[in-house]
Design a protein around this motif. Sequence first.
Motif, PDB file in Angstrom:
ATOM      1  N   ALA A   2     -44.156  75.851  52.222  1.00 30.24           N
ATOM      2  CA  ALA A   2     -44.669  75.033  51.121  1.00 30.24           C
ATOM      3  C   ALA A   2     -44.009  73.670  51.173  1.00 30.24           C
ATOM      4  CB  ALA A   2     -44.399  75.712  49.779  1.00 30.24           C
ATOM      5  N   SER A   3     -44.549  72.740  50.416  1.00 35.18           N
ATOM      6  CA  SER A   3     -43.952  71.408  50.337  1.00 35.18           C
ATOM      7  C   SER A   3     -42.579  71.492  49.681  1.00 35.18           C
ATOM      8  CB  SER A   3     -44.849  70.471  49.527  1.00 35.18           C
ATOM      9  OG  SER A   3     -46.118  70.340  50.136  1.00 35.18           O
ATOM     10  N   GLU A   4     -41.693  70.593  50.113  1.00 39.38           N
ATOM     11  CA  GLU A   4     -40.354  70.605  49.533  1.00 39.38           C
ATOM     12  C   GLU A   4     -40.369  70.015  48.128  1.00 39.38           C
ATOM     13  OE1 GLU A   4     -40.495  66.543  51.629  1.00 39.38           O
ATOM     14  OE2 GLU A   4     -41.276  68.573  51.955  1.00 39.38           O
ATOM     15  N   THR A   5     -39.344  70.375  47.355  1.00 37.16           N
ATOM     16  CA  THR A   5     -39.111  69.756  46.060  1.00 37.16           C
ATOM     17  C   THR A   5     -37.641  69.378  45.985  1.00 37.16           C
ATOM     18  OG1 THR A   5     -39.456  70.007  43.670  1.00 37.16           O
ATOM     19  CG2 THR A   5     -38.530  71.890  44.820  1.00 37.16           C
ATOM     20  N   ALA A   6     -37.326  68.374  45.186  1.00 40.66           N
ATOM     21  CA  ALA A   6     -35.951  67.880  45.098  1.00 40.66           C
ATOM     22  C   ALA A   6     -35.154  68.690  44.079  1.00 40.66           C
ATOM     23  CB  ALA A   6     -35.947  66.408  44.721  1.00 40.66           C
ATOM     24  N   LEU A   7     -34.003  69.165  44.514  1.00 41.64           N
ATOM     25  CA  LEU A   7     -33.077  69.835  43.596  1.00 41.64           C
ATOM     26  C   LEU A   7     -32.309  68.806  42.780  1.00 41.64           C
ATOM     27  CD1 LEU A   7     -31.386  72.239  42.528  1.00 41.64           C
ATOM     28  CD2 LEU A   7     -29.938  71.997  44.560  1.00 41.64           C
ATOM     29  N   CYS A   8     -31.874  67.713  43.436  1.00 39.63           N
ATOM     30  CA  CYS A   8     -31.122  66.688  42.725  1.00 39.63           C
ATOM     31  C   CYS A   8     -31.121  65.393  43.520  1.00 39.63           C
ATOM     32  CB  CYS A   8     -29.685  67.136  42.469  1.00 39.63           C
ATOM     33  SG  CYS A   8     -28.696  67.342  43.982  1.00 39.63           S
ATOM     34  N   TRP A   9     -30.847  64.287  42.829  1.00 42.62           N
ATOM     35  CA  TRP A   9     -30.677  62.973  43.438  1.00 42.62           C
ATOM     36  C   TRP A   9     -29.338  62.438  42.988  1.00 42.62           C
ATOM     37  CZ3 TRP A   9     -30.577  57.885  41.203  1.00 42.62           C
ATOM     38  CH2 TRP A   9     -30.626  56.852  42.149  1.00 42.62           C
ATOM     39  N   ILE A  10     -28.520  61.974  43.931  1.00 40.31           N
ATOM     40  CA  ILE A  10     -27.175  61.497  43.624  1.00 40.31           C
ATOM     41  C   ILE A  10     -27.102  60.003  43.885  1.00 40.31           C
ATOM     42  CG2 ILE A  10     -24.727  61.692  44.231  1.00 40.31           C
ATOM     43  CD1 ILE A  10     -25.292  64.586  45.055  1.00 40.31           C
ATOM     44  N   ASN A  11     -26.671  59.261  42.890  1.00 42.23           N
ATOM     45  CA  ASN A  11     -26.489  57.818  42.985  1.00 42.23           C
ATOM     46  C   ASN A  11     -25.006  57.548  43.214  1.00 42.23           C
ATOM     47  OD1 ASN A  11     -26.193  55.061  42.611  1.00 42.23           O
ATOM     48  ND2 ASN A  11     -27.541  54.963  40.829  1.00 42.23           N
ATOM     49  N   LEU A  12     -24.643  57.150  44.422  1.00 42.17           N
ATOM     50  CA  LEU A  12     -23.236  56.977  44.758  1.00 42.17           C
ATOM     51  C   LEU A  12     -22.587  55.782  44.069  1.00 42.17           C
ATOM     52  CD1 LEU A  12     -24.132  58.958  47.103  1.00 42.17           C
ATOM     53  CD2 LEU A  12     -22.230  57.979  48.365  1.00 42.17           C
ATOM     54  N   LYS A  13     -23.388  54.878  43.543  1.00 43.45           N
ATOM     55  CA  LYS A  13     -22.823  53.713  42.869  1.00 43.45           C
ATOM     56  C   LYS A  13     -22.531  53.994  41.399  1.00 43.45           C
ATOM     57  CE  LYS A  13     -23.634  49.568  44.027  1.00 43.45           C
ATOM     58  NZ  LYS A  13     -24.201  48.198  44.237  1.00 43.45           N
ATOM     59  N   GLU A  14     -23.098  55.070  40.851  1.00 45.54           N
ATOM     60  CA  GLU A  14     -22.959  55.295  39.411  1.00 45.54           C
ATOM     61  C   GLU A  14     -22.487  56.698  39.034  1.00 45.54           C
ATOM     62  OE1 GLU A  14     -26.541  54.239  37.402  1.00 45.54           O
ATOM     63  OE2 GLU A  14     -26.567  52.173  38.150  1.00 45.54           O
ATOM     64  N   ASP A  15     -22.857  57.718  39.783  1.00 43.58           N
ATOM     65  CA  ASP A  15     -22.523  59.079  39.387  1.00 43.58           C
ATOM     66  C   ASP A  15     -21.012  59.311  39.405  1.00 43.58           C
ATOM     67  OD1 ASP A  15     -25.175  59.527  39.102  1.00 43.58           O
ATOM     68  OD2 ASP A  15     -25.381  60.963  40.734  1.00 43.58           O
ATOM     69  N   THR A  16     -20.564  60.210  38.528  1.00 38.97           N
ATOM     70  CA  THR A  16     -19.150  60.563  38.445  1.00 38.97           C
ATOM     71  C   THR A  16     -18.935  61.950  39.042  1.00 38.97           C
ATOM     72  OG1 THR A  16     -19.364  61.592  36.266  1.00 38.97           O
ATOM     73  CG2 THR A  16     -18.958  59.211  36.331  1.00 38.97           C
ATOM     74  N   ALA A  17     -17.672  62.314  39.221  1.00 42.72           N
ATOM     75  CA  ALA A  17     -17.357  63.625  39.797  1.00 42.72           C
ATOM     76  C   ALA A  17     -17.888  64.754  38.917  1.00 42.72           C
ATOM     77  CB  ALA A  17     -15.852  63.762  39.987  1.00 42.72           C
ATOM     78  N   SER A  18     -17.849  64.573  37.595  1.00 40.92           N
ATOM     79  CA  SER A  18     -18.340  65.628  36.702  1.00 40.92           C
ATOM     80  C   SER A  18     -19.850  65.813  36.817  1.00 40.92           C
ATOM     81  CB  SER A  18     -17.950  65.317  35.256  1.00 40.92           C
ATOM     82  OG  SER A  18     -18.539  64.104  34.825  1.00 40.92           O
ATOM     83  N   ASP A  19     -20.556  64.742  37.217  1.00 43.46           N
ATOM     84  CA  ASP A  19     -21.997  64.857  37.430  1.00 43.46           C
ATOM     85  C   ASP A  19     -22.325  65.810  38.573  1.00 43.46           C
ATOM     86  OD1 ASP A  19     -22.669  63.016  35.423  1.00 43.46           O
ATOM     87  OD2 ASP A  19     -22.404  61.319  36.785  1.00 43.46           O
ATOM     88  N   LEU A  20     -21.356  66.047  39.451  1.00 44.05           N
ATOM     89  CA  LEU A  20     -21.581  66.877  40.632  1.00 44.05           C
ATOM     90  C   LEU A  20     -21.273  68.346  40.389  1.00 44.05           C
ATOM     91  CD1 LEU A  20     -19.716  64.591  43.227  1.00 44.05           C
ATOM     92  CD2 LEU A  20     -22.113  64.452  42.523  1.00 44.05           C
ATOM     93  N   ASP A  21     -20.873  68.708  39.178  1.00 47.56           N
ATOM     94  CA  ASP A  21     -20.401  70.071  38.930  1.00 47.56           C
ATOM     95  C   ASP A  21     -21.490  71.122  39.080  1.00 47.56           C
ATOM     96  OD1 ASP A  21     -17.825  69.286  38.530  1.00 47.56           O
ATOM     97  OD2 ASP A  21     -17.932  69.275  36.340  1.00 47.56           O
ATOM     98  N   SER A  22     -22.712  70.788  38.694  1.00 48.38           N
ATOM     99  CA  SER A  22     -23.776  71.792  38.788  1.00 48.38           C
ATOM    100  C   SER A  22     -25.145  71.136  38.808  1.00 48.38           C
ATOM    101  CB  SER A  22     -23.699  72.783  37.623  1.00 48.38           C
ATOM    102  OG  SER A  22     -23.964  72.141  36.394  1.00 48.38           O
ATOM    103  N   TYR A  23     -26.059  71.808  39.495  1.00 50.59           N
ATOM    104  CA  TYR A  23     -27.464  71.403  39.527  1.00 50.59           C
ATOM    105  C   TYR A  23     -28.311  72.670  39.411  1.00 50.59           C
ATOM    106  CZ  TYR A  23     -25.643  66.986  41.299  1.00 50.59           C
ATOM    107  OH  TYR A  23     -24.948  65.812  41.446  1.00 50.59           O
ATOM    108  N   SER A  24     -29.465  72.537  38.766  1.00 50.24           N
ATOM    109  CA  SER A  24     -30.329  73.699  38.587  1.00 50.24           C
ATOM    110  C   SER A  24     -31.778  73.265  38.573  1.00 50.24           C
ATOM    111  CB  SER A  24     -29.987  74.426  37.284  1.00 50.24           C
ATOM    112  OG  SER A  24     -30.805  75.564  37.106  1.00 50.24           O
ATOM    113  N   ILE A  25     -32.634  74.098  39.136  1.00 50.22           N
ATOM    114  CA  ILE A  25     -34.061  73.811  39.111  1.00 50.22           C
ATOM    115  C   ILE A  25     -34.831  75.121  38.982  1.00 50.22           C
ATOM    116  CG2 ILE A  25     -34.269  73.899  41.632  1.00 50.22           C
ATOM    117  CD1 ILE A  25     -36.466  71.782  41.423  1.00 50.22           C
ATOM    118  N   GLN A  26     -35.881  75.089  38.166  1.00 50.49           N
ATOM    119  CA  GLN A  26     -36.840  76.184  38.081  1.00 50.49           C
ATOM    120  C   GLN A  26     -38.155  75.639  38.601  1.00 50.49           C
ATOM    121  OE1 GLN A  26     -38.705  78.128  34.284  1.00 50.49           O
ATOM    122  NE2 GLN A  26     -36.735  79.150  34.642  1.00 50.49           N
TER     123      GLN A  26
END
Length: 380
Positions: free
Chosen positions: A203-227
């Motif tokens: 099937a076609s891919e879907t994005a789990l997450c997008w990370i902005n290296l200029k703005e995101d913080t370490a706590s933003d990286l703690d978890s990602y979830s998709i249904q």
Amino acid sequence: MESNQTNYFESYEDLEIHRLMLEDESRNKAYKDAIMNNKSYLKDKTVMDVGCGTGILSIFCAQAGAKKVYAVEASNLANLAKEIVKENNFENVIEVIHSKVEDVSLPNNIKVDVIVSEWMGFYLLHEGMLDSVLVARDKFLKDDGQMFPESATIYIAPCSVPTLYQKWDNLHGISMSLFAKHLRESRYNKPEIMHIQSKDLLASETALCWINLKEDTASDLDSYSIQHVAAISKNGSYQGLCVWFKCTFPNITNDGDASQVRLDTSPNSLPTHWKQAVIVLPQAQEVEEGEPIAFQLDMIRDQLDKRRYNLELTLLDPEVVEHPLPCTCHMTKCILTKAVLEQHAEKTIVEVNSNSQKDSILIEEDIDDEDSSSSIYGED
């Protein structure tokens, strides 16, 4: 925790790991193209290379005209990096700093124009060093500075895994399907790092997450979830979920011939040393084109080892999970919804075209009136 950190850095003293990275043409080309495409920006700039390893990225930056490169390496490989820098005659530009970036202090508290780093681990974040890169960003990067890469996206798609399923159906005329079943069960507690062919994506891919290296913080990286509900694109055997990533580099000056550079580790691109990560299902599920499959994927940072992530795949009932809009699966509600959306889109296009034609007619009439008036006044 300190023991985990020590083991992590010591693992990067293994030259075999660096051989794999240095032989990864997709990796090397992406970084070199991104740096050389921005030569006029990098000229006379100050750069920090976080986790420089053998120093290859630092040397690319020096070749592009950077006036100073701070190459930071926590492992003892820093000693080899110094020799490689000297071998390439850049010891007056590149300063190798043998330290964790968290402990580094630059002279006069100077800020750098660029941070370059090859920080990615398996499925982007696992065993990676993005946290350290973000520390360097907050501590050393100028407000208008650039990150190489500047963003990253994790993608997922259902797939077949023939090497763990069909391969064992007939081994020299002997069925080993029972062995394969136990093999899959023994590996079910962690993802397989392996190459998946593009033909095995279902099937076609879907994005789990997008990370902005200029703005995101370490706590933003703690978890990602998709249904998600995916519509199967062809008949096949649903045997796992494939995970990969893409990194995007800044296109500041576009000095080279290429457009914005992306490092792609998908099954549709050239193989990389990251391969793909596959969460293997214990039992295969035969699927047909248009059939919906639903799942939830949670990616959570390990509490004991912050550089590790745990993946949890939950299979869901597509009858009760909300489908994306539009959805191409063969369920009646999705077929009807898609038809309504297409009709609405066609109506909108017709209305836009009609309004454009009216505007064109009005403009032409206005011009004719002005020309006519000018002619009358001219005769007077």
